[in-house]
Design a protein around this motif. Structure first.
Motif, PDB file in Angstrom:
ATOM      1  N   SER A 116       0.761  -1.120   0.076  1.00  0.00           N
ATOM      2  CA  SER A 116       0.001  -0.065   0.223  1.00  0.00           C
ATOM      3  C   SER A 116       0.815   1.222  -0.168  1.00  0.00           C
ATOM      4  O   SER A 116       0.262   2.271  -0.018  1.00  0.00           O
ATOM      5  CB  SER A 116      -1.177   0.058   1.191  1.00  0.00           C
ATOM      6  N   GLU A 117       2.507   1.303   0.178  1.00  0.00           N
ATOM      7  CA  GLU A 117       2.580   2.754   0.411  1.00  0.00           C
ATOM      8  C   GLU A 117       3.675   2.474  -1.229  1.00  0.00           C
ATOM      9  O   GLU A 117       3.992   3.450  -1.507  1.00  0.00           O
ATOM     10  CB  GLU A 117       4.521   1.881   0.698  1.00  0.00           C
ATOM     11  N   ILE A 118       3.159   1.702  -2.179  1.00  0.00           N
ATOM     12  CA  ILE A 118       3.962   2.493  -3.068  1.00  0.00           C
ATOM     13  C   ILE A 118       2.625   2.587  -4.128  1.00  0.00           C
ATOM     14  O   ILE A 118       1.826   1.678  -4.376  1.00  0.00           O
ATOM     15  CB  ILE A 118       3.946   0.109  -4.088  1.00  0.00           C
ATOM     16  N   GLY A 119       3.593   4.068  -5.148  1.00  0.00           N
ATOM     17  CA  GLY A 119       2.013   4.745  -5.719  1.00  0.00           C
ATOM     18  C   GLY A 119       2.391   4.495  -6.971  1.00  0.00           C
ATOM     19  O   GLY A 119       1.003   4.899  -7.771  1.00  0.00           O
ATOM     20  N   ALA A 120       3.613   3.548  -7.393  1.00  0.00           N
ATOM     21  CA  ALA A 120       4.417   3.298  -9.160  1.00  0.00           C
ATOM     22  C   ALA A 120       4.197   2.253  -9.833  1.00  0.00           C
ATOM     23  O   ALA A 120       5.261   1.601  -9.038  1.00  0.00           O
ATOM     24  CB  ALA A 120       4.467   5.546  -9.734  1.00  0.00           C
ATOM     25  N   VAL A 121       4.184   2.140 -10.682  1.00  0.00           N
ATOM     26  CA  VAL A 121       4.943   0.596 -11.465  1.00  0.00           C
ATOM     27  C   VAL A 121       5.311   0.808 -12.111  1.00  0.00           C
ATOM     28  O   VAL A 121       4.886   0.811 -13.048  1.00  0.00           O
ATOM     29  CB  VAL A 121       3.915  -0.899 -11.456  1.00  0.00           C
ATOM     30  N   LEU A 122       6.909   0.166 -12.698  1.00  0.00           N
ATOM     31  CA  LEU A 122       7.254   1.094 -13.982  1.00  0.00           C
ATOM     32  C   LEU A 122       7.974  -0.363 -14.398  1.00  0.00           C
ATOM     33  O   LEU A 122       8.791  -0.708 -13.410  1.00  0.00           O
ATOM     34  CB  LEU A 122       8.433   1.921 -13.966  1.00  0.00           C
ATOM     35  N   PHE A 148      -0.932   3.587 -10.054  1.00  0.00           N
ATOM     36  CA  PHE A 148      -0.739   3.569 -12.195  1.00  0.00           C
ATOM     37  C   PHE A 148       0.193   3.001 -11.847  1.00  0.00           C
ATOM     38  O   PHE A 148       1.173   2.567 -11.227  1.00  0.00           O
ATOM     39  CB  PHE A 148      -0.636   5.277 -11.898  1.00  0.00           C
ATOM     40  N   ALA A 149       0.079   2.451 -13.682  1.00  0.00           N
ATOM     41  CA  ALA A 149       1.930   2.056 -13.825  1.00  0.00           C
ATOM     42  C   ALA A 149       1.882   1.847 -15.902  1.00  0.00           C
ATOM     43  O   ALA A 149       0.931   2.538 -16.212  1.00  0.00           O
ATOM     44  CB  ALA A 149       1.579   0.349 -13.797  1.00  0.00           C
ATOM     45  N   PHE A 150       2.868   1.551 -16.026  1.00  0.00           N
ATOM     46  CA  PHE A 150       3.157   2.027 -17.214  1.00  0.00           C
ATOM     47  C   PHE A 150       4.244   1.256 -17.560  1.00  0.00           C
ATOM     48  O   PHE A 150       5.467   0.985 -16.434  1.00  0.00           O
ATOM     49  CB  PHE A 150       3.324   3.279 -17.680  1.00  0.00           C
ATOM     50  N   ASP A 151       4.568   0.843 -19.577  1.00  0.00           N
ATOM     51  CA  ASP A 151       5.435   0.524 -19.232  1.00  0.00           C
ATOM     52  C   ASP A 151       6.922   1.308 -20.044  1.00  0.00           C
ATOM     53  O   ASP A 151       6.325   2.633 -20.398  1.00  0.00           O
ATOM     54  CB  ASP A 151       5.807  -1.122 -20.708  1.00  0.00           C
ATOM     55  N   PHE A 161      17.201   4.623 -16.499  1.00  0.00           N
ATOM     56  CA  PHE A 161      15.463   4.895 -17.199  1.00  0.00           C
ATOM     57  C   PHE A 161      15.175   4.797 -15.940  1.00  0.00           C
ATOM     58  O   PHE A 161      14.530   6.067 -16.140  1.00  0.00           O
ATOM     59  CB  PHE A 161      15.519   5.578 -18.360  1.00  0.00           C
ATOM     60  N   GLY A 162      14.317   3.744 -15.250  1.00  0.00           N
ATOM     61  CA  GLY A 162      13.443   4.097 -15.152  1.00  0.00           C
ATOM     62  C   GLY A 162      13.867   4.279 -13.253  1.00  0.00           C
ATOM     63  O   GLY A 162      12.927   4.615 -12.784  1.00  0.00           O
ATOM     64  N   LEU A 163      15.294   4.131 -13.169  1.00  0.00           N
ATOM     65  CA  LEU A 163      15.314   4.341 -12.069  1.00  0.00           C
ATOM     66  C   LEU A 163      15.528   6.053 -11.652  1.00  0.00           C
ATOM     67  O   LEU A 163      15.338   6.511 -10.876  1.00  0.00           O
ATOM     68  CB  LEU A 163      16.869   3.623 -11.894  1.00  0.00           C
ATOM     69  N   LYS A 164      16.036   7.141 -12.879  1.00  0.00           N
ATOM     70  CA  LYS A 164      15.336   8.602 -12.791  1.00  0.00           C
ATOM     71  C   LYS A 164      13.881   8.837 -12.646  1.00  0.00           C
ATOM     72  O   LYS A 164      14.040   9.365 -12.141  1.00  0.00           O
ATOM     73  CB  LYS A 164      16.490   8.869 -14.580  1.00  0.00           C
TER      74      LYS A 164
END
Length: 373
Positions: A116-122, A148-151, A161-164
């Motif tokens: 529940s602490e996570i707000g985004a998934v990349l 939210f999440a996106f590729d 790029f994901g880490l940034k």
């Protein structure tokens, strides 16, 4: 504005692996079969005969000794030389989402906080299984994460790029924590019939949790700075995409798989990446020669050793310039994260290291991190 912290990482490794000797035996059997079936046109000079591969050639060219794969039998069948990964029904979790979720669960367990602490998934990876719906959203659902999440796809540089991107979300206060996953089924886009590249890739998945320092517990890694760069080049390319469905005769052709001009890539990328690292370090007030460890993209041992030498100003030791591609091969976006995940011990608070990736595009990303107390 909170600083971004790498709080935890996770790794999924397939239970099947292929040694160089096994891969060479399969390729040479295929080459012999090809040469026999095309003997007439080869004798007429219309087609070039295939030459054998060898363990010595692979290790000298790449430093790779084995690779993990989802399907060993399909790759090693000289009549097939393609992994057999059955398509799953739409109501089942896809294989890449399954891999990503496994790596993510390991990271979440190490993190010790609720999802529940996570707000985004990349989902940052080289090859997605479909145009839509996003694989990241499938992983989000599998883990029960809201938000939210996106590729995103920047080939082998996708993870940095994901880490940034994750760090930027933390800096802006958009979310409290971000999960980034890097599932790579590289065996599905590797041409195992091409002697010059049949040994390069392996399959794996990694995961990273990034959160703000205002809520992070002790330990972890502060992201001191992240920088990205792209320069267009055709020297690494894969022409497969959903538009190929309009021209099915093209599917299975060599240019729909991984292709590269290796010598040109080496010549172009090594100086570009080394200069980028040194420049970014100095902009952050860091002495590049004083970095305790480099977790570079695991593409090729010769590239990594030369980049390490140019950055540190000397031949780096194995503890300073981590190499895991001998076991994992090139795992595209996941390589630098595997290196970091497996070899991040031995740092005192305040010591610094570098996560760096580079690949098709050309693309490159640098993420400098400092061990927290």
């Amino acid at each position: 504005m909170p600083s971004a912290v790498i709080a935890a990482t996770g790794l999924f490794t397939p239970d099947q692996s292929i040694t160089n000797a096994e891969l060479v035996a399969a390729y040479n059997a295929y080459a012999d079969r090809f040469n026999q079936e095309h003997a007439a046109v080869i004798a007429a000079g219309e087609v070039e005969a295939l030459t054998h591969s060898s363990v010595e050639f692979i290790e000298k060219a790449s430093g790779i000794k084995r690779r993990f794969v989802l399907d060993k039998a399909g790759v090693l069948d000289p009549a097939r030389m393609v992994p057999n990964i059955p398509e799953r029904p739409d109501d089942q979790l896809s294989i890449m989402a399954e891999m990503a979720a496994a790596a993510a669960r390991e990271a979440i367990a190490a993190w010790g906080k609720p999802v529940s602490e996570i707000g985004a998934v990349l989902c940052a990876a080289s090859n997605m299984p479909r145009p839509y719906p996003a694989l990241a959203i499938e992983v989000q659902q599998a883990l029960g994460i809201e938000g939210f999440a996106f590729d995103m796809n920047v080939a082998c540089s996708s993870a940095t790029f994901g880490l940034k991107t994750a760090a930027d979300y933390i800096h802006s206060g958009s979310v409290r924590a971000v999960l980034m996953v890097n599932p790579e089924v590289c065996s599905a886009h590797l041409n195992f019939r091409d002697r010059d590249s049949h040994f390069i890739f392996g399959d794996v998945a990694t995961a990273v949790i990034v959160e703000g320092d205002d809520q992070a517990g002790p330990g972890g890694w502060e992201i001191l700075g992240s920088r990205l760069r792209t320069v267009f080049s055709n020297n690494i390319r894969n022409n497969f995409g959903f538009l190929n469905n309009a021209a099915p005769e093209g599917i299975g052709q060599p240019d729909k798989l991984f292709i590269q001009q290796g010598r040109k890539v080496f010549k172009d990328v090594v100086p570009m990446v080394a200069e980028m690292i040194v420049e970014h370090a100095r902009d952050l007030g860091l002495d590049p020669a004083a970095l305790k460890r480099l977790w570079l993209h695991q593409a090729n041992i010769n590239m990594n050793e030369l980049i390490g030498k140019r950055v540190l100003g000397r031949d780096p030791s194995p503890e300073e310039n981590v190499i895991i591609l001998d076991d994992y091969a090139n795992t595209s976006s996941a390589g630098s994260i595997i290196a970091f995940h497996l070899h991040h011990e031995g740092f005192a608070p305040g010591e610094t290291g570098l996560i760096c990736s580079f690949g098709a595009g050309y693309s490159a990303g640098t993420v400098f991190v400092r061990k927290r107390g």
